[in-house]
Write a protein that holds these residues in place. Structure first.
Motif, PDB file in Angstrom:
ATOM      1  N   ASN A 174      32.682  35.916  44.411  1.00 32.28           N
ATOM      2  CA  ASN A 174      33.758  36.096  43.073  1.00 32.28           C
ATOM      3  C   ASN A 174      33.595  37.282  42.708  1.00 32.28           C
ATOM      4  O   ASN A 174      34.716  37.900  42.501  1.00 32.28           O
ATOM      5  CB  ASN A 174      33.364  35.112  42.132  1.00 32.28           C
ATOM      6  CG  ASN A 174      33.895  33.546  42.364  1.00 32.28           C
ATOM      7  OD1 ASN A 174      34.859  33.185  42.833  1.00 32.28           O
ATOM      8  ND2 ASN A 174      32.786  32.781  42.115  1.00 32.28           N
ATOM      9  N   ALA A 195      36.692  40.347  43.030  1.00 32.89           N
ATOM     10  CA  ALA A 195      37.051  40.870  42.027  1.00 32.89           C
ATOM     11  C   ALA A 195      37.013  42.468  42.049  1.00 32.89           C
ATOM     12  O   ALA A 195      37.547  43.193  41.531  1.00 32.89           O
ATOM     13  CB  ALA A 195      36.489  40.433  40.724  1.00 32.89           C
ATOM     14  N   THR A 248      38.831  28.138  41.507  1.00 30.63           N
ATOM     15  CA  THR A 248      38.853  29.400  41.149  1.00 30.63           C
ATOM     16  C   THR A 248      37.566  30.003  40.385  1.00 30.63           C
ATOM     17  O   THR A 248      37.677  31.023  39.761  1.00 30.63           O
ATOM     18  CB  THR A 248      40.033  29.747  40.355  1.00 30.63           C
ATOM     19  OG1 THR A 248      40.056  29.018  39.114  1.00 30.63           O
ATOM     20  CG2 THR A 248      41.435  29.895  41.036  1.00 30.63           C
ATOM     21  N   PRO A 258      37.747  34.322  38.501  1.00 26.04           N
ATOM     22  CA  PRO A 258      39.091  34.083  38.083  1.00 26.04           C
ATOM     23  C   PRO A 258      39.455  32.718  37.692  1.00 26.04           C
ATOM     24  O   PRO A 258      38.862  31.872  38.067  1.00 26.04           O
ATOM     25  CB  PRO A 258      39.622  34.358  39.684  1.00 26.04           C
ATOM     26  CG  PRO A 258      38.717  35.118  40.440  1.00 26.04           C
ATOM     27  CD  PRO A 258      37.349  34.595  39.858  1.00 26.04           C
ATOM     28  N   GLY A 285      42.878  29.982  37.048  1.00 24.46           N
ATOM     29  CA  GLY A 285      44.155  29.683  37.366  1.00 24.46           C
ATOM     30  C   GLY A 285      44.971  30.494  38.267  1.00 24.46           C
ATOM     31  O   GLY A 285      44.489  30.869  39.563  1.00 24.46           O
ATOM     32  N   PHE A 338      46.215  33.558  38.454  1.00 29.08           N
ATOM     33  CA  PHE A 338      46.173  34.913  38.727  1.00 29.08           C
ATOM     34  C   PHE A 338      44.540  35.294  38.748  1.00 29.08           C
ATOM     35  O   PHE A 338      43.747  35.086  37.961  1.00 29.08           O
ATOM     36  CB  PHE A 338      47.128  35.940  37.864  1.00 29.08           C
ATOM     37  CG  PHE A 338      48.103  35.596  37.644  1.00 29.08           C
ATOM     38  CD1 PHE A 338      48.863  34.589  36.891  1.00 29.08           C
ATOM     39  CD2 PHE A 338      49.239  36.009  38.652  1.00 29.08           C
ATOM     40  CE1 PHE A 338      49.926  34.202  36.717  1.00 29.08           C
ATOM     41  CE2 PHE A 338      50.589  35.499  38.636  1.00 29.08           C
ATOM     42  CZ  PHE A 338      50.745  34.758  37.601  1.00 29.08           C
ATOM     43  N   ALA A 339      44.129  36.173  39.761  1.00 30.03           N
ATOM     44  CA  ALA A 339      42.873  36.600  40.035  1.00 30.03           C
ATOM     45  C   ALA A 339      42.344  37.752  39.030  1.00 30.03           C
ATOM     46  O   ALA A 339      43.375  38.442  38.762  1.00 30.03           O
ATOM     47  CB  ALA A 339      42.365  36.982  41.367  1.00 30.03           C
ATOM     48  N   ASP A 340      41.244  38.126  38.491  1.00 32.42           N
ATOM     49  CA  ASP A 340      41.138  38.976  37.590  1.00 32.42           C
ATOM     50  C   ASP A 340      40.335  40.210  38.425  1.00 32.42           C
ATOM     51  O   ASP A 340      39.462  39.981  39.175  1.00 32.42           O
ATOM     52  CB  ASP A 340      40.169  38.730  36.417  1.00 32.42           C
ATOM     53  CG  ASP A 340      40.908  37.698  35.750  1.00 32.42           C
ATOM     54  OD1 ASP A 340      40.158  36.720  35.123  1.00 32.42           O
ATOM     55  OD2 ASP A 340      41.979  38.048  35.291  1.00 32.42           O
TER      56      ASP A 340
END
Lengths: 220, 256
Positions: B166, B170, B211, B232, B234, B236-238
């Motif tokens: 993850n 990012a 996610t 992330p 939902g 949209f990924a951060d």
């Protein structure tokens, strides 16, 4: 419509970009795709936006929007099928994600002064969980390839960040769908790319009113 | 690929849970091994030519040689950052597999998958090292130490695997808008989504949301922020910044 700056670079024109299996050639494909990605083949659902917009980022976003309309509609249809509770949960979640992608892309296009393309009417040949998951895998992998192909052509850093934020989720979707299919989640060490023509050809059979085997339309 | 001998259950019968299907895929395994065995030389030679050559065809035309140098310098920093993260990931997978920590645990069946993910990270290392060489000096392979996590047991190690992926996703997302070279951007994007695929799969294995939301901390016995805090949620990924990522990944790098 294809502009001079977006036409195939002569040195890269001969680069084969599909059917590759080696990690090495995926990057080569990315180079080729970024060079020849153009707005020339998007068909009627994007042409109205092209007429108004600047080509460029608006055209790219409108093409992405078409894919998101498609995925959103696809998952919605899937929910009408008989699905296991686990698959249903993923279909619901992923469909919600795609619907949010639609909204985000429409907003981004408008922020650039462009006009979001209209939503096409789709036709998905899915009748059960198996056919749904089979097509879902193709669509999610295609989404990853489309965004990754378009990425290097995006001019605005802000738009690139937004596209990246979306494609990462498509990659996550793709992995989960593959797992549901009993397939390895990351089939390529370097994810492949596809250009607009390739993506348009793949999704054309799913769009009503578009003859499935017609060559991509050139709008300019 | 579906095993045609056991078609997907279509009625109300309970289905093999998704995560178990991660462990069976002979066809893809053969294809994967074929792919992993292939060399990376071809594309990277092309990439090197594109970046370093005088050919106008593939290299982006710089406004001035000074800005081109600055751009290359910035890209080198980003590539070396990615290379460092890939080294950390590759080392982690190697150590996890070598340790046998998952033996006789519910994670044992994922050993093959983890091996394959590790192979992919190794290929990322090779690729990024090659790209870095076209720009300057590649980052050195770091010495890593995950012993604190291994001491916590298999669930913590599995949780860390998910968190590392993850974090990697990012990290790539955070850098994409900063990369000058379109070719290097293409390369980064092609790796970014592979990290995302790994992350999603591992999130499933350890019981995070797809996610990476929420339950991640259960696996490691610690809240996600203790490790990475970038999961992330939902649609949209951060992204995350270089500073934050290096601070988090740096927990596992032995300072020389």
């Amino acid at each position: 419509m294809a502009t001079k700056t977006e036409l195939t670079d002569p040195e890269l024109a001969g680069v084969e970009i599909d059917g590759v299996t080696r990690g090495a050639f995926i990057l080569r494909g990315a180079l080729a795709a970024s060079a020849i990605y153009g707005t020339s083949t998007v068909g009627p659902f994007v042409s109205s936006a092209l007429a108004a917009g600047d080509g460029g980022d608006v055209a790219i976003l409108n093409f992405a929007l078409t894919l998101e309309y498609l995925e959103s509609a696809f998952y919605k249809k899937a929910l009408g099928l008989h699905l296991s509770s686990e698959t249903r949960q993923f279909a619901q979640t992923f469909g919600d994600d795609e619907t949010q992608h639609v909204a985000a892309l429409q907003k981004a296009i408008q922020s650039l002064g462009g006009k979001p393309g209209a939503k096409p009417t789709f036709s998905f040949p899915i009748t059960d969980e198996k056919s749904f998951l089979t097509l879902a895998q193709k669509l999610e992998d295609t989404g990853v390839e489309a965004y990754n192909g378009a990425g290097p052509k995006i001019k605005s850093k802000k738009i690139l960040a937004a596209a990246g934020s979306i494609v990462q989720i498509e990659g996550r979707h793709a992995a989960i769908i593959r797992i549901l299919n009993g397939a390895f989640p990351a089939p390529h060490t370097f994810d492949r790319t596809a250009n607009a023509a390739q993506v348009a050809a793949r999704i054309a059979p799913l769009i009503k009113g578009q003859p499935p085997h017609s060559p991509p339309r050139f709008t300019g | 690929m579906n095993d045609s001998a056991t078609p997907m259950a279509m009625g109300p019968e309970p289905q093999e849970p998704a995560v178990s299907r991660l462990t069976r895929d002979d066809h893809a395994r053969r294809r994967f091994l074929k792919m992993v065995g292939s060399g990376g030389a071809g594309a990277f030679a092309l990439l090197a030519a594109a970046y370093g050559s005088t050919s106008a065809a593939a290299a982006p035309p710089p406004a001035s040689s000074k800005s081109a140098t600055a751009a290359a310098g910035g890209d080198l920093a980003i590539v070396n950052y990615a290379l460092t993260l890939e080294y950390v990931e590759a080392e982690f997978y190697a150590k996890a597999i070598d340790s046998g920590i998952f033996k006789n645990t519910r994670f044992a069946k994922y050993s093959d998958v983890l091996k394959r993910f590790g192979h992919q990270e190794n290929e990322h290392v090779v690729a990024l090292k090659h790209v870095a060489k076209t720009l300057g000096t590649p980052a050195a392979k770091p010495t890593t130490d995950f012993s604190k996590v291994f001491a916590k047991g298999p669930a913590a190690v599995a949780g860390l695997a998910a968190n590392v992926e993850n974090l990697g996703a990012a990290a790539y997302l955070g850098q994409a808008p900063r990369i000058h070279s379109r070719e290097i951007l293409a390369a980064a994007l092609s790796i970014h989504t592979v990290e995302a695929r790994h992350a999603a799969a591992l999130n499933l294995v350890v019981g995070n949301g797809i996610t990476g939301k929420a339950a991640a901390h259960k696996a490691g016995g610690k809240p996600p922020a203790k490790y990475f805090g970038i999961l992330p949620t939902g649609a949209f990924a951060d992204p995350d910044t270089m500073a934050t990522v290096l601070a988090l990944a740096g927990q596992f790098i032995v300072k020389s």
